[in-house]
Design a protein around this motif. Sequence first.
Motif, PDB file in Angstrom:
ATOM      1  N   MET A  17       0.415  -1.249   0.000  1.00  0.00           N
ATOM      2  CA  MET A  17       0.152  -0.212  -0.255  1.00  0.00           C
ATOM      3  C   MET A  17       0.391   1.274  -0.089  1.00  0.00           C
ATOM      4  O   MET A  17       0.840   2.037  -0.852  1.00  0.00           O
ATOM      5  N   LEU A  18       1.871   1.017   0.766  1.00  0.00           N
ATOM      6  CA  LEU A  18       2.346   2.475   1.263  1.00  0.00           C
ATOM      7  C   LEU A  18       3.791   2.362  -1.022  1.00  0.00           C
ATOM      8  O   LEU A  18       3.790   3.623  -1.231  1.00  0.00           O
ATOM      9  N   ASN A  19       4.007   1.416  -1.338  1.00  0.00           N
ATOM     10  CA  ASN A  19       4.622   1.535  -2.348  1.00  0.00           C
ATOM     11  C   ASN A  19       4.078   2.084  -3.245  1.00  0.00           C
ATOM     12  O   ASN A  19       4.081   2.881  -4.641  1.00  0.00           O
ATOM     13  N   LEU A  20       1.859   2.249  -3.440  1.00  0.00           N
ATOM     14  CA  LEU A  20       1.165   2.736  -4.188  1.00  0.00           C
ATOM     15  C   LEU A  20       1.294   4.095  -4.470  1.00  0.00           C
ATOM     16  O   LEU A  20       1.252   5.016  -6.018  1.00  0.00           O
ATOM     17  N   GLY A  21       1.929   4.719  -3.131  1.00  0.00           N
ATOM     18  CA  GLY A  21       1.764   5.717  -3.261  1.00  0.00           C
ATOM     19  C   GLY A  21       3.222   6.552  -3.449  1.00  0.00           C
ATOM     20  O   GLY A  21       3.199   7.868  -4.250  1.00  0.00           O
ATOM     21  N   ARG A  22       4.554   5.635  -3.406  1.00  0.00           N
ATOM     22  CA  ARG A  22       5.775   5.622  -3.672  1.00  0.00           C
ATOM     23  C   ARG A  22       5.436   6.358  -5.261  1.00  0.00           C
ATOM     24  O   ARG A  22       6.149   7.236  -6.149  1.00  0.00           O
ATOM     25  N   GLY A  23       4.430   5.988  -6.133  1.00  0.00           N
ATOM     26  CA  GLY A  23       4.201   4.893  -7.811  1.00  0.00           C
ATOM     27  C   GLY A  23       3.732   6.544  -8.173  1.00  0.00           C
ATOM     28  O   GLY A  23       3.364   6.622  -9.595  1.00  0.00           O
ATOM     29  N   LEU A  24       2.729   6.680  -7.491  1.00  0.00           N
ATOM     30  CA  LEU A  24       2.152   7.933  -7.327  1.00  0.00           C
ATOM     31  C   LEU A  24       3.348   9.265  -7.981  1.00  0.00           C
ATOM     32  O   LEU A  24       2.973  10.180  -9.161  1.00  0.00           O
ATOM     33  N   PHE A  25       3.891   9.320  -7.472  1.00  0.00           N
ATOM     34  CA  PHE A  25       4.878  10.836  -7.699  1.00  0.00           C
ATOM     35  C   PHE A  25       5.519  10.836  -9.146  1.00  0.00           C
ATOM     36  O   PHE A  25       5.449  11.715  -9.851  1.00  0.00           O
ATOM     37  N   PRO A  26       5.800   9.253  -9.563  1.00  0.00           N
ATOM     38  CA  PRO A  26       6.577   9.928 -10.720  1.00  0.00           C
ATOM     39  C   PRO A  26       6.070   9.603 -11.957  1.00  0.00           C
ATOM     40  O   PRO A  26       5.485  10.177 -13.296  1.00  0.00           O
ATOM     41  N   LEU A  27       4.362   9.448 -11.944  1.00  0.00           N
ATOM     42  CA  LEU A  27       3.061   9.686 -12.611  1.00  0.00           C
ATOM     43  C   LEU A  27       3.116  10.611 -12.809  1.00  0.00           C
ATOM     44  O   LEU A  27       1.957  11.083 -13.604  1.00  0.00           O
ATOM     45  N   VAL A  28       2.725  11.620 -11.584  1.00  0.00           N
ATOM     46  CA  VAL A  28       2.402  13.192 -11.958  1.00  0.00           C
ATOM     47  C   VAL A  28       3.148  13.668 -12.135  1.00  0.00           C
ATOM     48  O   VAL A  28       3.327  14.314 -13.164  1.00  0.00           O
ATOM     49  N   GLY A  29       4.674  12.733 -12.024  1.00  0.00           N
ATOM     50  CA  GLY A  29       5.833  13.905 -13.164  1.00  0.00           C
ATOM     51  C   GLY A  29       5.372  13.666 -14.598  1.00  0.00           C
ATOM     52  O   GLY A  29       5.663  14.728 -14.974  1.00  0.00           O
ATOM     53  N   ALA A  30       5.117  12.689 -14.765  1.00  0.00           N
ATOM     54  CA  ALA A  30       5.160  12.272 -16.861  1.00  0.00           C
ATOM     55  C   ALA A  30       4.007  13.283 -17.025  1.00  0.00           C
ATOM     56  O   ALA A  30       3.673  13.344 -18.089  1.00  0.00           O
ATOM     57  N   VAL A  31       2.873  13.291 -15.857  1.00  0.00           N
ATOM     58  CA  VAL A  31       1.565  14.162 -16.565  1.00  0.00           C
ATOM     59  C   VAL A  31       1.866  15.142 -16.667  1.00  0.00           C
ATOM     60  O   VAL A  31       1.554  16.257 -17.922  1.00  0.00           O
ATOM     61  N   LEU A  32       2.739  15.641 -15.805  1.00  0.00           N
ATOM     62  CA  LEU A  32       2.394  16.926 -15.226  1.00  0.00           C
ATOM     63  C   LEU A  32       4.268  17.919 -16.407  1.00  0.00           C
ATOM     64  O   LEU A  32       3.443  18.701 -17.509  1.00  0.00           O
ATOM     65  N   GLY A  33       4.977  16.803 -17.148  1.00  0.00           N
ATOM     66  CA  GLY A  33       5.995  17.128 -17.518  1.00  0.00           C
ATOM     67  C   GLY A  33       5.815  16.611 -19.459  1.00  0.00           C
ATOM     68  O   GLY A  33       5.355  17.227 -20.743  1.00  0.00           O
ATOM     69  N   LEU A  34       4.327  15.745 -19.987  1.00  0.00           N
ATOM     70  CA  LEU A  34       3.251  15.761 -21.292  1.00  0.00           C
ATOM     71  C   LEU A  34       2.841  16.408 -21.083  1.00  0.00           C
ATOM     72  O   LEU A  34       2.598  17.313 -22.465  1.00  0.00           O
TER      73      LEU A  34
END
Length: 173
Positions: free
Chosen positions: A151-168
């Motif tokens: 569950m904690l790892n899910l939170g960690r995975g959101l950081f680069p996902l948000v980075g990808a969305v912002l970069g896009l």
Amino acid sequence: MATLPAAIRIAQTVGITASAFCSGSILSISFLSTPTWLIAPSPILVRQWQLSFDRGKIMNPAIALVSIISYGYLSYKLYGTLNHPKAEMYGLSALVTFGIWPYTIFGMMSTNRKLLKKHDEMRGSDIGEKATEVGLAKGDSTKELVDRWGMLNLGRGLFPLVGAVLGLWATLS
């Protein structure tokens, strides 16, 4: 609209792709691997977690770093000043993607340490449940720790996902 230099387009592609790939790698562990591990006896479960942990701590930070460098380059080189909206967006992409490190250190490290200790305790155990797993305080069994880690790892995975969305978003806007 002027054509952007190839180095800029490459940095955009690398930054977005790397942060999206990093997010996918991290999230797939929580969505696919963790539920599968949880059906195994604790000695096998903790070995599986340890193997993924060791591989992930090498691969994912390196991929995130490539993304961060790409976004930083874009923020600095293409737009030059911090008052330009795209410079801020790429800078924010880098910062959010960087968030996996403090999140891991401050949010996950205690669970990681407990699981690493479990791994050391169960080294050489047979495939059955280890006797010390019985009667533990709630939340301290190997399965509970791995479930919490997932569950904690899910939170960690959101950081680069948000980075990808912002970069896009910065690239397409």
